[in-house]
Motif scaffolding. Structure first.
Motif: not given
Ligand code: FE2
Ligand code: FE2
Length: 340
Positions: A240-267
């Motif tokens: 359940a923990r691994l699934i929750r972490e996976r669903l944060l979509m961090q790779e998408v923020w990186t790929s879009l060039g978004f501020d990763s810290a801000a978007w991870s917090r949003w997520s």
């Protein structure tokens, strides 16, 4: 490529006792509902990512999702395109994991009738790999590699020698998430007929697979020692923990060039993102409960993840369709005041 060693035992059942009517009915249904990913799907349907904006225009996106900063039209377009490519890529990688895990179940389960159903599930999973690969290569200009948390979970399942743990990881946890995610696709991309057709077909298959997992594990945990059950609890909590972490979509923020810290917090924190992620556990919690694994420890872990409320939901022992949209989504949207 990734090679994973396993020490599971292959079991041959010389008794051939086929005395489980529920499993026989599910097997019969699986044979009747086979479909051909090439011939039965209309691959001439065009996919136009511009249509994503028709359903969720820029202003609605910025209001409803409350992103860290207001996004432009081009950014909302990219966000939706990348989110879909990421999601479908993880479906594709998960489907290949399911193909391998189910092949292992054919080998490892003790009973011959169970092996037959698992064999037909192998065919189902091959077809799912086929459709998502085709959609991602012919219809979307974008693919994502496997998410590290999904890769870790798949590796754990495929290293596992105990057959019930393969079921628990694949049929209950990963397919439970998939079933809920497929239910949400109707809400996320209602104007994409090809995607909706594929999703509906795959979802019918997956509902059978989750029901198969529940049938096969029925009563198994009640007979185990406390120590054996504790290992299963740990596995459910970790998955359940691994699934929750996976669903944060961090790779998408990186790929879009978004501020990763801000978007991870949003997520992690925005009500819409939090609510949406929780919905993906809507099937897992009642299914874990049905198996007798919603013990005080698992209950505490689910409470921390904010998903314990789903324990009152219907389990998937009957392979019925999830209502679309699921009632939990409707109540989330109502709470957020989106008027849907
Ligand atoms: Fe599948
Ligand atoms: Fe499946």
């Amino acid at each position: 490529m990734l090679a994973i060693a396993s020490t599971h035992e292959a079991r041959i059942d010389w008794e051939y006792v086929f005395d489980d009517p529920a499993l026989a009915a599910l097997y019969d249904k699986a044979k009747r509902l086979q479909w051909n990913a090439a011939a039965d799907v209309d691959w001439t349907i065009e996919v136009d990512p511009e249509r994503f904006l028709e359903f969720l225009p820029v202003d609605a996106f910025n209001t409803m999702l409350a992103p860290p900063r207001r996004l432009t039209r081009k950014e909302v377009y990219d966000f939706q395109l990348h989110q879909l490519a990421w999601l479908l890529s993880q479906f594709l990688h998960g489907e290949q994991g399911a193909l391998l895990a189910t092949a292992r179940i054919v080998d490892a389960v003790p009973r011959a009738d169970t092996k037959l159903f698992a064999a037909i599930q192998v065919t189902d999973e091959a077809r799912h790999v086929e459709v998502y690969r085709r959609y991602l290569t012919e219809k979307l200009p974008l693919q994502y590699p496997v998410n590290p948390h999904l890769k870790e979970l798949l590796s754990q399942i495929l290293r596992e020698p105990r057959w019930d743990m393969i079921y628990l990881g694949m049929q209950i946890m990963i397919e439970g998430i998939a079933l809920a995610a497929f239910g949400l696709m109707h809400f996320l991309y209602p104007l994409e007929p090809l995607l909706l057709d594929i999703t509906a077909r795959v979802m019918r298959d997956e509902a059978r697979h989750v029901a198969f997992g529940l049938l096969s594990l029925d009563g198994v945990y009640a007979e185990m020692t406390a120590a054996e059950r504790k290992e299963r609890e740990d596995f459910v909590i970790e998955a359940a923990r691994l699934i929750r972490e996976r669903l944060l979509m961090q790779e998408v923020w990186t790929s879009l060039g978004f501020d990763s810290a801000a978007w991870s917090r949003w997520s992690r924190e925005t009500p819409f993102a939090v609510g949406f992620r929780k919905l993906l556990f809507a099937k897992i919690v009642p299914n874990v409960k049905r198996l007798g694994l919603l013990t005080p420890r698992v209950r505490r872990a689910f409470e921390q993840l904010g998903i314990l409320g789903f324990e009152l939901g219907t389990d998937s022992s009957v392979d019925e369709q999830m209502p679309v949209p699921p009632p939990e989504l409707l109540s989330l949207l109502t709470k957020l005041g989106t008027g849907v």
